[in-house]
Write a protein that holds these residues in place. Structure first.
Motif, PDB file in Angstrom:
ATOM      1  N   GLY A  49      16.476  80.635 -33.563  1.00 18.48           N
ATOM      2  CA  GLY A  49      16.317  80.399 -34.993  1.00 18.48           C
ATOM      3  C   GLY A  49      17.352  81.125 -35.844  1.00 18.48           C
ATOM      4  N   CYS A  50      18.491  81.450 -35.260  1.00 20.78           N
ATOM      5  CA  CYS A  50      19.506  82.242 -35.968  1.00 20.78           C
ATOM      6  C   CYS A  50      20.412  81.392 -36.861  1.00 20.78           C
ATOM      7  N   GLN A  51      20.419  80.100 -36.637  1.00 14.12           N
ATOM      8  CA  GLN A  51      21.214  79.116 -37.374  1.00 14.12           C
ATOM      9  C   GLN A  51      22.733  79.282 -37.221  1.00 14.12           C
ATOM     10  N   TYR A  52      23.156  79.977 -36.185  1.00 14.46           N
ATOM     11  CA  TYR A  52      24.575  80.056 -35.839  1.00 14.46           C
ATOM     12  C   TYR A  52      25.139  78.638 -35.701  1.00 14.46           C
ATOM     13  N   CYS A  53      24.357  77.753 -35.115  1.00 15.97           N
ATOM     14  CA  CYS A  53      24.782  76.368 -34.882  1.00 15.97           C
ATOM     15  C   CYS A  53      25.131  75.649 -36.192  1.00 15.97           C
ATOM     16  N   PHE A  54      24.509  76.054 -37.294  1.00 18.56           N
ATOM     17  CA  PHE A  54      24.754  75.402 -38.578  1.00 18.56           C
ATOM     18  C   PHE A  54      26.162  75.677 -39.099  1.00 18.56           C
ATOM     19  N   THR A  55      26.737  76.795 -38.703  1.00 17.50           N
ATOM     20  CA  THR A  55      28.082  77.141 -39.171  1.00 17.50           C
ATOM     21  C   THR A  55      29.140  76.967 -38.081  1.00 17.50           C
ATOM     22  N   HIS A  56      28.721  76.427 -36.915  1.00 14.78           N
ATOM     23  CA  HIS A  56      29.642  76.256 -35.791  1.00 14.78           C
ATOM     24  C   HIS A  56      29.519  74.862 -35.176  1.00 14.78           C
ATOM     25  N   ASP A  57      29.402  73.847 -36.034  1.00 19.37           N
ATOM     26  CA  ASP A  57      29.416  72.442 -35.626  1.00 19.37           C
ATOM     27  C   ASP A  57      28.475  72.121 -34.468  1.00 19.37           C
ATOM     28  N   GLY A  58      27.283  72.687 -34.509  1.00 19.85           N
ATOM     29  CA  GLY A  58      26.273  72.361 -33.511  1.00 19.85           C
ATOM     30  C   GLY A  58      26.376  73.139 -32.217  1.00 19.85           C
ATOM     31  N   THR A  59      27.268  74.106 -32.141  1.00 17.32           N
ATOM     32  CA  THR A  59      27.373  74.940 -30.943  1.00 17.32           C
ATOM     33  C   THR A  59      26.368  76.082 -31.052  1.00 17.32           C
ATOM     34  N   CYS A  60      25.613  76.293 -30.011  1.00 20.48           N
ATOM     35  CA  CYS A  60      24.613  77.352 -30.001  1.00 20.48           C
ATOM     36  C   CYS A  60      25.262  78.680 -29.615  1.00 20.48           C
ATOM     37  N   ALA A  92       6.943  73.898 -20.745  1.00 21.77           N
ATOM     38  CA  ALA A  92       7.695  74.852 -21.566  1.00 21.77           C
ATOM     39  C   ALA A  92       9.192  74.563 -21.497  1.00 21.77           C
ATOM     40  N   GLN A  93       9.666  74.127 -20.341  1.00 22.72           N
ATOM     41  CA  GLN A  93      11.083  73.792 -20.185  1.00 22.72           C
ATOM     42  C   GLN A  93      11.462  72.623 -21.089  1.00 22.72           C
ATOM     43  N   THR A  94      10.618  71.608 -21.141  1.00 22.66           N
ATOM     44  CA  THR A  94      10.873  70.459 -22.008  1.00 22.66           C
ATOM     45  C   THR A  94      10.843  70.883 -23.469  1.00 22.66           C
ATOM     46  N   LYS A  95       9.863  71.674 -23.831  1.00 17.18           N
ATOM     47  CA  LYS A  95       9.742  72.131 -25.211  1.00 17.18           C
ATOM     48  C   LYS A  95      10.932  72.997 -25.620  1.00 17.18           C
ATOM     49  N   ALA A  96      11.427  73.832 -24.713  1.00 15.26           N
ATOM     50  CA  ALA A  96      12.615  74.643 -25.019  1.00 15.26           C
ATOM     51  C   ALA A  96      13.805  73.735 -25.304  1.00 15.26           C
ATOM     52  N   PHE A  97      13.971  72.671 -24.525  1.00 13.20           N
ATOM     53  CA  PHE A  97      15.051  71.716 -24.771  1.00 13.20           C
ATOM     54  C   PHE A  97      14.894  71.085 -26.155  1.00 13.20           C
ATOM     55  N   VAL A  98      13.695  70.619 -26.464  1.00  8.57           N
ATOM     56  CA  VAL A  98      13.448  69.977 -27.760  1.00  8.57           C
ATOM     57  C   VAL A  98      13.764  70.955 -28.891  1.00  8.57           C
ATOM     58  N   ASP A  99      13.301  72.179 -28.754  1.00  8.70           N
ATOM     59  CA  ASP A  99      13.583  73.177 -29.796  1.00  8.70           C
ATOM     60  C   ASP A  99      15.078  73.445 -29.937  1.00  8.70           C
ATOM     61  N   ARG A 100      15.798  73.453 -28.844  1.00 13.04           N
ATOM     62  CA  ARG A 100      17.229  73.737 -28.889  1.00 13.04           C
ATOM     63  C   ARG A 100      18.050  72.567 -29.432  1.00 13.04           C
ATOM     64  N   MET A 101      17.462  71.390 -29.519  1.00 13.98           N
ATOM     65  CA  MET A 101      18.155  70.287 -30.190  1.00 13.98           C
ATOM     66  C   MET A 101      18.384  70.610 -31.662  1.00 13.98           C
ATOM     67  N   TYR A 102      17.705  71.619 -32.146  1.00 13.71           N
ATOM     68  CA  TYR A 102      17.878  72.102 -33.510  1.00 13.71           C
ATOM     69  C   TYR A 102      19.349  72.375 -33.813  1.00 13.71           C
ATOM     70  N   ALA A 103      20.127  72.682 -32.788  1.00 15.36           N
ATOM     71  CA  ALA A 103      21.558  72.946 -32.965  1.00 15.36           C
ATOM     72  C   ALA A 103      22.270  71.791 -33.677  1.00 15.36           C
ATOM     73  N   ALA A 105      20.762  69.878 -35.972  1.00  9.45           N
ATOM     74  CA  ALA A 105      19.999  69.549 -37.176  1.00  9.45           C
ATOM     75  C   ALA A 105      20.890  69.323 -38.390  1.00  9.45           C
ATOM     76  N   LYS A 106      21.906  70.117 -38.552  1.00 10.25           N
ATOM     77  CA  LYS A 106      22.805  69.949 -39.693  1.00 10.25           C
ATOM     78  C   LYS A 106      23.911  68.945 -39.376  1.00 10.25           C
ATOM     79  N   LYS A 107      24.398  68.977 -38.143  1.00  4.63           N
ATOM     80  CA  LYS A 107      25.497  68.109 -37.703  1.00  4.63           C
ATOM     81  C   LYS A 107      25.063  66.640 -37.651  1.00  4.63           C
ATOM     82  N   GLY A 108      23.853  66.423 -37.196  1.00 10.02           N
ATOM     83  CA  GLY A 108      23.344  65.060 -37.043  1.00 10.02           C
ATOM     84  C   GLY A 108      23.468  64.576 -35.606  1.00 10.02           C
ATOM     85  N   PHE A 109      22.766  63.519 -35.312  1.00 11.12           N
ATOM     86  CA  PHE A 109      22.675  62.982 -33.967  1.00 11.12           C
ATOM     87  C   PHE A 109      23.286  61.593 -33.887  1.00 11.12           C
TER      88      PHE A 109
END
Length: 176
Positions: A49-60, A92-103, A105-109
């Motif tokens: 939840g650090c939102q680094y991905c928001f300022t780095h083009d979707g890179t976690c 939990a593994q599936t849910k972790a993947f879904v949560d990490r798609m947040y990367a 969120a700003k860039k778009g899919f």
């Protein structure tokens, strides 16, 4: 169509992978490009939840296998989540993947549609997983291609002899 299948079972070569492999074979026969990522062989930590991905083009910021999966996701038209049901929901593994798609969120899919392949020991345990799928579709405006649910998978490999495995083939073959 480019299809990315994410298998979320921690059990290697189990019922979920059998479902995913069957789906992939049928989808390839129908002319689709398919990539499978088995989370059982990859390290994907929870979102920070650090939102680094928001300022780095979707890179976690985390240096784990999710960054490779995000590269695949950037080229994906359809996402398929394959998971056993553990205690009334996806693993939990599936849910972790879904949560990490947040990367993204700003860039778009690029993704336009999603489906689920679910299996369980008991029937009628799919409500939470289906609710999550519906919420994803509603929020991201993705087309819900459907859910295949196969209960009665009590042993590793039970899927190989299930008559319901044919529905997975038909489902994949019908995609457009």
């Amino acid at each position: 169509m480019n299809i990315l299948i994410i298998t979320g079972s921690p059990r290697r070569n189990g019922n979920t992978e059998i479902m995913a492999d069957t789906f992939a074979e049928s989808a390839k026969t129908a002319g689709h490009d398919v990539t499978i990522k088995n989370l059982s062989t990859l390290k994907v930590g929870p979102c920070l939840g650090c939102q680094y991905c928001f300022t780095h083009d979707g890179t976690c910021i985390q240096q784990d296998d999710m960054n490779s999966i995000l590269s695949d996701l950037a080229e994906t038209d359809m996402l398929v989540l394959a998971s056993p049901i553990y205690w009334f929901d996806v693993t939990a593994q599936t849910k972790a993947f879904v949560d990490r798609m947040y990367a993204f969120a700003k860039k778009g899919f690029r993704v336009k549609s999603i489906a689920m392949l679910l299996n369980s020991g008991a029937p009628n345990v799919y409500d939470a997983a289906e609710a999550q799928l519906n919420a994803i579709c509603s929020y991201l405006k993705w087309e819900n291609k459907g859910v295949i649910k196969i209960p009665g998978m009590l042993e590793k490999g039970s899927m190989k002899t299930s008559d319901k495995l044919e529905s997975v083939k038909d489902f994949a073959a019908s995609l457009s």
